[in-house]
Scaffold this active site. Structure first.
Site, PDB file in Angstrom:
ATOM      1  N   ARG A 228      44.777  57.227  67.030  1.00 54.88           N
ATOM      2  CA  ARG A 228      45.356  56.391  67.739  1.00 54.88           C
ATOM      3  C   ARG A 228      44.451  55.893  69.021  1.00 54.88           C
ATOM      4  O   ARG A 228      44.793  54.658  69.481  1.00 54.88           O
ATOM      5  CB  ARG A 228      46.734  57.116  68.329  1.00 54.88           C
ATOM      6  CG  ARG A 228      47.913  57.403  67.167  1.00 54.88           C
ATOM      7  CD  ARG A 228      49.238  57.680  67.570  1.00 54.88           C
ATOM      8  NE  ARG A 228      49.038  59.209  67.870  1.00 54.88           N
ATOM      9  CZ  ARG A 228      49.698  59.814  66.978  1.00 54.88           C
ATOM     10  NH1 ARG A 228      50.414  59.506  65.861  1.00 54.88           N
ATOM     11  NH2 ARG A 228      49.483  61.193  67.173  1.00 54.88           N
ATOM     12  N   ASP A 266      58.325  49.177  59.543  1.00 56.16           N
ATOM     13  CA  ASP A 266      58.846  50.475  58.983  1.00 56.16           C
ATOM     14  C   ASP A 266      59.909  50.123  58.357  1.00 56.16           C
ATOM     15  O   ASP A 266      60.729  49.409  58.678  1.00 56.16           O
ATOM     16  CB  ASP A 266      58.899  51.313  60.094  1.00 56.16           C
ATOM     17  CG  ASP A 266      58.572  53.037  59.559  1.00 56.16           C
ATOM     18  OD1 ASP A 266      57.458  53.392  59.824  1.00 56.16           O
ATOM     19  OD2 ASP A 266      59.551  53.563  58.847  1.00 56.16           O
ATOM     20  N   CYS A 356      46.734  60.136  53.335  1.00 52.61           N
ATOM     21  CA  CYS A 356      46.972  61.498  53.667  1.00 52.61           C
ATOM     22  C   CYS A 356      47.445  62.232  52.667  1.00 52.61           C
ATOM     23  O   CYS A 356      47.990  63.373  52.687  1.00 52.61           O
ATOM     24  CB  CYS A 356      48.231  61.791  54.950  1.00 52.61           C
ATOM     25  SG  CYS A 356      49.851  61.133  54.468  1.00 52.61           S
TER      26      CYS A 356
END
Ligand code: SAH
Length: 414
Positions: A228, A266, A356
């Site tokens: 980030r 999202d 991930c």
């Protein structure tokens, strides 16, 4: 919070009547390299009747001591190693030492300077297979993901309270991997008190609301902390699309870093709501910020059809492939979104893309992204390889610990 306690003496070993796992001929090799897992196919015989999670002595086919392990009755991973030292006694003093070492290992310059949320225990890589402990300000969140941790959970909770002085320890053992261990999903207070509503944390001088009771995983994606910050340093003057934005971590950093606009995508209305609250918490007005609630796969297609373009595109999807078995299907998902991303980037644009998935390693991920660029007809180069933050260490004996990989690709300037 206190971080380190003085280590206590380790008691002498007791080895009689302890159940044992006897391995098949030649199956001790990975254990000798200190890999901490014993797969069920390697076990020749279970001596005694260990209950789920109990400590067993692991021995080779010829009876040689290999290690102390937690027995997992229902999992394909029959045992997870606690120790390779015969003199170790798996119990309170042993766990105090392991937890203290994990906490002390987080004394890395820079890690705690501007952040009060970090991972204190990262499972196998901290010698505590199946245990995750995240610290959020005065509170700890624990995930018990193996039978061995479940067996010792109460002792571990007492030790964590003693070693950290936390106000409360909350359990978020609601991960589906527990089913593989024959354990029910469970959440609730383990020690002390739960926070009233969301907590406020600091990370690299920015603030976030984190709800440790209802947020994803233990509440926040701590593993992306450094990435980030990297986005913040690269965002200046760019139009940014933040896909899979969750509670706005990358978006806020991009805006702080001088992005001219951020569009955040999202599927979760709750996450988008918290993202807006996080913007406000940091005093960011939001006139250059917009949100799209929807499925990233579809949103990217409609942005492409609408001939939209961006200078920076972030893709931080959820785990598509928890294990290697799902890698092929996951590869299609990664290819799809990365291909669309390349199509949406202007010349000189940056793609910040992550996986991930434990089942997709760094080499495969790079291959997928390369294939996506090729099919998009875009020439791009990797300018940086990204990883999980240092409070999520990767044991050299446990390469599986390297689950988060990222690439920053720069599209050829026009
Ligand atoms: N980048 C975030 C973490 C992303 S977690 C951070 O740094 O904090 C993954 C997010 O993807 C979650 O918020 C989840 O709600 C969202 N998600 C999962 N599948 C999705 C889909 N198909 N389309 C859009 N969002 C999705």
């Amino acid at each position: 919070m206190r971080w380190i306690s003085s280590p206590r003496r380790v008691r002498k070993p007791v080895s009689s009547n302890i159940p044992a796992l006897k391995l098949k001929v030649g199956r001790e090799k990975s254990l000798l390299r200190r890999h901490p897992w014993v797969f069920s196919g390697a076990v020749a015989e279970i001596v005694g009747s260990p209950v789920n999670g109990a400590t067993v002595r692991v021995v080779s086919a010829s009876g040689e001591f290999l290690g102390w392990a937690a027995f997992s009755k229902y999992s394909q991973i029959s045992a997870r190693l606690w120790s390779w030292q015969e003199s170790d006694v798996v119990g309170n003093a042993f766990f105090r030492k392991r937890l203290s070492a994990a906490i002390a290992a987080r004394d890395i310059p820079g890690l705690k300077d501007d952040s009060n949320a970090l991972r204190l225990v990262h499972g196998e890589s901290d010698g505590l297979p199946g245990l995750v402990v995240d610290c959020y300000a005065e509170f700890l969140v624990v995930q018990s993901l193996s039978s061995g941790i479940e067996y010792w959970k109460e002792s571990l909770a007492d030790l964590l309270l003693e070693l950290t002085g936390a106000v409360g320890i909350y359990e978020r053992s609601d991960a589906d991997v527990r089913r593989l261990e024959g354990l029910e999903e469970h959440s609730g207070i383990l020690r002390g008190q739960a926070p009233v509503g969301p907590l406020q944390i600091n990370e690299n001088l920015l603030k976030y609301w984190v709800d440790i009771q209802t947020g994803h995983k233990t509440g926040f994606y701590l593993d992306q902390r450094d990435n980030r910050a990297r986005v913040r340093s690269l965002a200046s003057g760019r139009e940014v699309l933040d896909c899979f934005c969750y509670t706005g971590g990358f978006s806020i950093n991009a805006l702080e870093g001088g992005a001219t606009s951020v569009t955040a995508v999202d599927s979760s209305a709750e996450a988008l709501q918290v993202a807006r609250e996080n913007l406000a918490l940091n005093g960011i007005a939001g006139e250059n910020y917009s949100q799209i609630q929807g499925d990233v796969f579809q949103v990217l297609r409609s942005l492409r059809d609408g001939r939209r373009s961006f200078d920076m595109l972030i893709l931080d999807p959820p785990k598509f492939a928890p294990t290697a078995a799902q890698a092929q299907q996951a590869a299609r998902g990664y290819k799809d979104i990365n291909l669309l991303a390349f199509k949406l980037l202007r010349p000189g644009g940056l793609l910040v893309t992550f996986s991930c998935s434990g089942g997709v390693d760094a080499a495969l991920f790079q291959k997928i992204v390369a294939g996506a660029a090729l099919d998009a007809g875009v020439t791009a180069a990797i300018i940086e390889q990204l990883h999980q933050a240092p409070d999520h260490p990767i044991g050299l004996n446990f390469p599986e610990g390297a689950y988060l990989k990222g690439l920053i690709c720069q599209v050829e300037p026009g």
